[in-house]
Write a protein that holds these residues in place. Sequence first.
Motif, PDB file in Angstrom:
ATOM      1  N   ALA A 257       0.847  -1.201   0.000  1.00 47.05           N
ATOM      2  CA  ALA A 257       0.000   0.000   0.000  1.00 47.05           C
ATOM      3  C   ALA A 257       0.878   1.245   0.000  1.00 47.05           C
ATOM      4  O   ALA A 257       1.798   1.355   0.817  1.00 47.05           O
ATOM      5  N   VAL A 258       0.570   2.154  -0.918  1.00 46.31           N
ATOM      6  CA  VAL A 258       1.291   3.427  -0.972  1.00 46.31           C
ATOM      7  C   VAL A 258       0.435   4.426  -1.750  1.00 46.31           C
ATOM      8  O   VAL A 258      -0.179   4.066  -2.754  1.00 46.31           O
ATOM      9  N   PRO A 259       0.336   5.674  -1.277  1.00 40.77           N
ATOM     10  CA  PRO A 259      -0.406   6.668  -2.060  1.00 40.77           C
ATOM     11  C   PRO A 259       0.328   6.984  -3.358  1.00 40.77           C
ATOM     12  O   PRO A 259       1.556   6.953  -3.405  1.00 40.77           O
ATOM     13  N   ILE A 260      -0.429   7.318  -4.399  1.00 41.63           N
ATOM     14  CA  ILE A 260       0.191   7.720  -5.665  1.00 41.63           C
ATOM     15  C   ILE A 260       1.149   8.894  -5.448  1.00 41.63           C
ATOM     16  O   ILE A 260       2.257   8.914  -5.983  1.00 41.63           O
ATOM     17  N   PHE A 261       0.727   9.877  -4.643  1.00 37.89           N
ATOM     18  CA  PHE A 261       1.562  11.070  -4.501  1.00 37.89           C
ATOM     19  C   PHE A 261       2.888  10.777  -3.804  1.00 37.89           C
ATOM     20  O   PHE A 261       3.840  11.545  -3.913  1.00 37.89           O
ATOM     21  N   SER A 262       2.973   9.644  -3.093  1.00 40.02           N
ATOM     22  CA  SER A 262       4.199   9.321  -2.357  1.00 40.02           C
ATOM     23  C   SER A 262       5.258   8.634  -3.208  1.00 40.02           C
ATOM     24  O   SER A 262       6.414   8.534  -2.804  1.00 40.02           O
ATOM     25  N   ILE A 263       4.861   8.151  -4.375  1.00 34.76           N
ATOM     26  CA  ILE A 263       5.809   7.437  -5.240  1.00 34.76           C
ATOM     27  C   ILE A 263       6.836   8.427  -5.802  1.00 34.76           C
ATOM     28  O   ILE A 263       6.515   9.556  -6.139  1.00 34.76           O
ATOM     29  N   ARG A 264       8.066   7.970  -5.914  1.00 26.82           N
ATOM     30  CA  ARG A 264       9.130   8.773  -6.510  1.00 26.82           C
ATOM     31  C   ARG A 264       9.739   7.976  -7.667  1.00 26.82           C
ATOM     32  O   ARG A 264      10.049   6.793  -7.513  1.00 26.82           O
TER      33      ARG A 264
END
Length: 936
Positions: A257-264
């Motif tokens: 689980a990870v928010p889209i905005f947190s991806i780098r």
Amino acid sequence: MANSGPTSGKKSLNSVTLLFKLPYYTQWGQSLLIAGSEPALGSWNVKQGMSLSPVYQDSELIWCGSVSVVAGFTCEYKYYVVDDSKNVLRSEAGEKRKLVLPEGVKEGDVIEIRDWWQDASEALFFRSAFKNVIFNATEGVKESQLVSLNKSLDPEDIVVQFVISCPRLVSGSTVVVTGSNPQLGRWQTQDGLKLSYVGDSLWKASCALRNQAGNSSLELGPNREVNVDLSSPKQSRYIVLSDGALRDAPWRGAGVAVPIFSIRSNEDLGVGEFLDLKLLVDWAVNSGFHLVQLLPINDTSVHGMWWDSYPYSSLSVFALHPLYLRVQALSDAIPANVKEEIQQAKKQLDKKDVDYEAALSTKLSIARKIFNLEKDRVLNSSSFKQFLSENEEWLKPYAAFCFLRDFFETSDHSQWGRFSQFSKEKLDKLISEGTLHHDVIRFHYYVQYHLYIQLSEAATYARKKKVILKGDLPIGVDRNSVDTWVYPTLFRMNTATGAPPDYFDKNGQNWGFPTYNWEEMSKDNYGWWRGRLTQMAKYFTAYRIDHILGFFRIWELPDHAATGLVGKFRPSIPLSQEELLSEALWDFNRMSQPYIRQEILEEKFGSFWTVIAANFLNEYQKQCYEFKDDCNTEKKIIAKIQTSAEKSLWLEKEDSIRRGLFDLLQNIVLIRDPEDSTKFYPRFNLEDTSSFRDLDEHSKNVLRRLYYDYYFARQENLWRQNALKTLPVLLNSSDMLACGEDLGLIPACVHPVMQELGLIGLRIQRMPSEPNLEFGIPSQYSYMTVCAPSCHDCSTLRAWWEEDEGRRSRFYKTVVGSDEEPPSRCTPEVVHFIVQQHFDSPSMWAIFPLQDLLALKDKYTTRPAPEETINDPTNPKHYWRFRVHVTLESLLDDKDIQATIKDLVTSSGRSFPGKKVEGADESGEKLSKVQLNGKA
């Protein structure tokens, strides 16, 4: 499907008898019936369906019913549990049953149909997450292609048609029935009865059982017996044996689980983008994960500032967020100067955290430049025209709203003059081609079109890799949104939603969303909700229902409240004035208005109390106070503290004074209903108030009893019925797999309803649902759950470990089982232990925040743990800006951590992409066996 109904008795109709049998235990006042697609079964009108009668066979209760039909009869049908008035109490889960009579049935034959109730947990495997992603559905053969037995039938043969559901078998599997009699291969798999796949995850085959030695007792699967008396003249000629789902070990999977905005990534502009999901999917596959879970991805551009980073307060429940657009992918012919601008933006926005405002404005600015160059080509293309046609119902109001928001510089549509009230006529004029702002409207179309293309590309990629994309369905919408503008009657705009005090916040939460007008929504069978789910299903094959308790009851607050403490449940059964009077409670003003006495003021504010009293209170009798009209609500208090001419008196004490005044305002024991002054609701935790403590003992005892009854007893049936009206509509609106976030104050009715509907719950170890437990025990979680050590609404595993020394020691002793002093930091060894507990749990899904997984390796724990927190539920203005400090490309290059995680997946017995199916023979053919015991 053209069929005839019941026969009129004429021989020319070639009638046969269908005898349905279903083992099922009911409660008093309940019975079973069948409703189906043909008149013989009520034409899907349950009240016209065929009632079944209970018969005991040995110790088992069997519901039976028969009907005469023509020999070529086919239909679809389902079983229902009903009350004495044939009102549906529950229906079986899963797909509609399809009945095709065996070939060769003749006039007067009896076809016995032995079914099993389709359980909701088994029906989950027919959802798109499994059917279309993890297990690819196979094209079935037509019923007419099944091997015919008629030529070899002996007059005394009994034909058994085996039907079994195997949704978890992958494409190309083979199902074989083996048994002790010759027709079933005498336990030799190669000689057994091979079933044919007929579609919809069903395998079928027929077998003639011959009268060789009297009675035959057949056992299909564990603890299931099928008795066939081959010598009895009353035995049905044909038996259709539907034995539910193939029984093997429960399927279990894992995800990240990870928010889209947190991806780098190397390509993003300061924030994760939809196309980054392809890299994340690759990492998930390499790590053994079948699922990627996201936070909501809808447009939240309400305020035009960083407040909009809150992903659960949508501007539109249909529009995607422009923040996640990859501008480089908008065109193959981006000019050199724009490319250079993109490269500069990459460098400027490559920060530790998301700069929400800068990232969004930069992307929209670049997108406008590309739009101006190619708008005619794109907007005249057939693919765009198809997109517009399929989405215009929400897209046109959304584009008009965005234009008006920017024109009036506010999303508060009550400030838009003649446009405050939405109408189709006004909309058509706003978006018409002749207007000066038409290109502004078209730009919003253009952005949504490309977001659709990019997310669809990522979703297709995930499906091909056997990875489920799991979305998030927020419980609310912003009060200044497209949806409240277009559909105002669906919302109670004078209220706000939140949550009562719980693990997250002792003062409760106020999310600010208007509550729903469920009565109005029901008039078109919840069309707005169905539209939301249909839209989500374009991209996702699973979803999380945010705050599922809201479909049972919502914590409703007045719109003038700032905190979440003084609320009531909606719907709920209030305390009536008559009820209170009968209990000798009569001083309603005393109990429902803030209880403010001089000694309370002195205790709370010390010597400063006189300043507080002079500015905020009136003394209506000696040493008794009430709030002035300009500060008698929480929002009025905030405004007065900030704007009063006396502000200099409390400048350095502003926070403590606001909290103290809130405490005074909340110092009540009963909340009077603003819409009916004769109804009351007990304030949450009323015993914590001095208003309660100063009551007489009789009043205290009565209020304690009424408080417990209101919160834990009297509402249960009401809330259950409320959920059973709304949740099935959601679940039937798409074939996505549904999970419910069921944390917080859980009514007793919630988990039984979720189980009945096949909804998967959530288990967070630090927030156990069991009473008297400080920490959950993953090994004792039920199968129908998602388990995780943390979630986006709480601190990460590392941060939680380091927050509280005493709690850490208790966890180390009770969960880890060690009397030693625990390490002060959450080492990779500790993380591995906790994560492995969750992988090994019985839960269907183990889904981990990416931050917790990266903590398995020291290399990724250099960042201070508190910085990895996504949300702080105690702060309504929290900035949602966390970014992973490493790129997906570098994570894909790190084979060690991927191997470590995959080892945890495989050692726990969970499924993973590419896993070899057990039972495959040397040629690669997948083999599954249904064993049949018997004597013949």
